[in-house]
Design a protein around this motif. Structure first.
Motif, short mmCIF file in Angstrom:
data_model
loop_
_atom_site.label_atom_id
_atom_site.label_comp_id
_atom_site.label_asym_id
_atom_site.label_seq_id
_atom_site.Cartn_x
_atom_site.Cartn_y
_atom_site.Cartn_z
N THR A 257 -66.44 34.67 68.42
CA THR A 257 -66.18 33.53 69.41
C THR A 257 -65.16 32.54 68.76
OG1 THR A 257 -67.21 32.19 70.98
CG2 THR A 257 -68.01 31.98 68.59
N SER A 258 -64.58 31.75 69.57
CA SER A 258 -63.64 30.54 68.94
C SER A 258 -64.15 29.39 69.29
CB SER A 258 -62.25 31.03 69.29
OG SER A 258 -61.73 32.31 69.15
N PHE B 241 -64.05 25.76 70.01
CA PHE B 241 -62.84 24.69 70.08
C PHE B 241 -63.18 23.32 70.18
CE2 PHE B 241 -64.17 26.15 74.46
CZ PHE B 241 -64.22 24.70 74.97
N GLU C 131 -58.85 29.43 57.43
CA GLU C 131 -58.90 29.00 59.03
C GLU C 131 -58.28 28.08 59.29
OE1 GLU C 131 -62.82 30.77 57.07
OE2 GLU C 131 -61.97 28.85 56.84
N SER D 28 -67.87 26.94 72.46
CA SER D 28 -66.69 28.01 72.86
C SER D 28 -66.99 28.42 74.26
CB SER D 28 -66.70 29.15 71.81
OG SER D 28 -67.96 29.99 72.46
N THR E 193 -59.76 23.45 64.61
CA THR E 193 -59.70 23.48 65.93
C THR E 193 -59.94 21.98 66.67
OG1 THR E 193 -61.54 24.75 66.36
CG2 THR E 193 -59.73 26.10 66.66
N SER F 277 -65.75 31.91 64.16
CA SER F 277 -65.59 30.36 63.84
C SER F 277 -66.71 30.11 62.82
CB SER F 277 -66.02 29.95 65.28
OG SER F 277 -65.08 30.15 66.15
N ALA G 261 -62.30 37.64 65.79
CA ALA G 261 -62.29 36.40 65.44
C ALA G 261 -63.56 36.17 65.11
CB ALA G 261 -61.80 35.66 66.82
N VAL H 147 -61.24 28.14 63.07
CA VAL H 147 -61.36 29.73 63.59
C VAL H 147 -60.38 30.37 62.54
CG1 VAL H 147 -60.25 30.91 65.39
CG2 VAL H 147 -61.75 28.85 66.13
#
Length: 388
Positions: free
Chosen positions: A235-236, A238, A188, A251, A191, A214, A212, A205
């Protein structure tokens, strides 16, 4: 006569005592200042800042002239503001007097501010520098491109880079610049990173089967494996921030919280979409959400340090920016800056006569970026921007 003489003697004695105390303080603080300058230790850099800032005159007061197109970011630094531009960073006092200006040649400059210091780094590049409010403390360079970086209260630095053999690597440096901890992410990309009491929290991520996912990781500096590791499909994540034993990440679709390394029930945003997120050092956060993704139907949600919702209010109009301090949250609309307290009550309205691009809230002062300048206003109360 005798009483008057006693009074005169007492006054003379008091003056002598005050002079001695003043002299002692000058010597003590002067010595500490010299030590902070001589040895350049990060924990002492704030002391040097106090002396320098105290001597700065207010002749550089707001407005601060700047082309908005050159301003990358505004951040809280001490009681003032740091203005990151495409070619330099200017650090200003609350009144707008310049403390220092440092030029850079970074392609994608970014900053993290903490404890009155600033970490300036080149996202996608390999260089970074650590600054106090008044001096450049040290510089560094990585072998691989920087993904993100974070600064701790005590001057430690965490830098995440991409890697050839693994997707990404996190390295943590002591205040003196020496590396003492490293963590490799095989599959990964990192982020975001935030310092905890005895380690760091990471959001990463990745992709699996064209979808995707996380992970939220909590690492301790005295452990080789994560002490907490949770996966979120579809989901990502961040952003992550930490306060005590609580870690919160988000996210565009959900907010998740760990307490004492244990996952709490997720807070999905449902049909809403996260537009802005801002957290303060105490762990409280504010979220601007778009109802059904409609940018003209926004609402503001406050979250306590333990991840629970503390208030939610409808803003009902397009938001162009958001910023928060420990006491307030300010949002920028087309024609005003609205400020809310931690109970969701609107306590300030700044009516704008010109369009603004961005805001930065520091304590009870809101800094507003217009097309050609930055100005400072009280966050609370009813105010109108003066006509030029």
């Amino acid at each position: 006569m005798m009483e008057k003489r006693k009074i005169r003697i007492s006054k003379k004695l008091l003056r002598r005592v005050l002079l001695v105390l003043a002299g002692a303080l000058v010597v003590i603080f002067g010595s500490l200042y010299a030590v902070s300058r001589t040895f350049g230790r990060v924990p002492l850099s704030n002391l040097a800042d106090v002396f320098t800032a105290f001597s700065v005159k207010g002749d550089g007061a707001f407005p601060y002239i700047a082309d908005a197109g050159s301003v990358e970011q505004m951040v809280q630094i001490g009681g003032g503001v740091g203005v990151l531009r495409t070619d330099k960073i200017d650090i200003l006092t609350r009144s707008g007097a310049p403390l220092q200006s440092v030029r850079h040649t970074y392609t994608a400059p970014a900053v993290d501010a903490c404890g009155g210091r600033v970490l300036l780094f080149d996202r996608g590049g390999t260089r970074y520098m650590l600054l106090s409010k008044t001096a450049e403390l040290r510089t560094g360079e990585t072998e691989k491109p920087i993904l993100t970086a974070a600064l701790a209260e005590d001057g430690r630095i965490a830098v995440a880079v991409s890697s050839d053999n693994t997707k990404s690597i996190l390295t943590v440096y002591k205040p003196n610049g020496s590396a003492f901890f490293q963590f490799k992410c095989v599959s990964e990309y990192i982020t975001d990173v935030a310092f905890t009491h005895n380690g760091v929290a990471l959001t990463v991520v990745g992709a699996k089967n064209a979808s995707a996912y996380s992970r939220l990781l909590v690492l301790r500096f005295d452990k080789t494996e994560p002490v907490a590791d949770y996966t979120y499909d579809g989901t990502s994540l961040f952003h992550v921030h930490a306060n005590g034993s609580t870690v919160t990440a988000c996210s565009s679709t959900l907010l998740t919280t760990l307490r004492h390394k244990t996952q709490q029930p997720e807070t999905p945003f449902g049909s809403d979409t996260l537009q802005f997120f801002s957290a303060d050092p105490s762990g409280k956060a504010s979220l601007a959400l778009l109802t059904y993704g409609n940018e003209h139907a926004s609402k503001l949600r406050g979250v306590s340090a333990n991840g629970e919702t503390s208030f939610e209010v409808d803003c009902g109009e397009k938001l162009k920016g958001m910023s928060r301090s420990s006491a307030y949250t300010s949002v920028l609309t087309d024609d005003a800056v609205l400020t809310y307290n931690n109970s969701g009550l609107c306590v300030g309205t700044l009516h704008l006569v010109q369009a603004a691009r961005s805001i930065c809230l520091n304590d009870r002062t809101v800094f507003v970026l217009f097309n050609d300048r930055i100005e400072a206003f009280p966050a609370s109360g009813e105010h109108t921007q003066p006509e030029e």
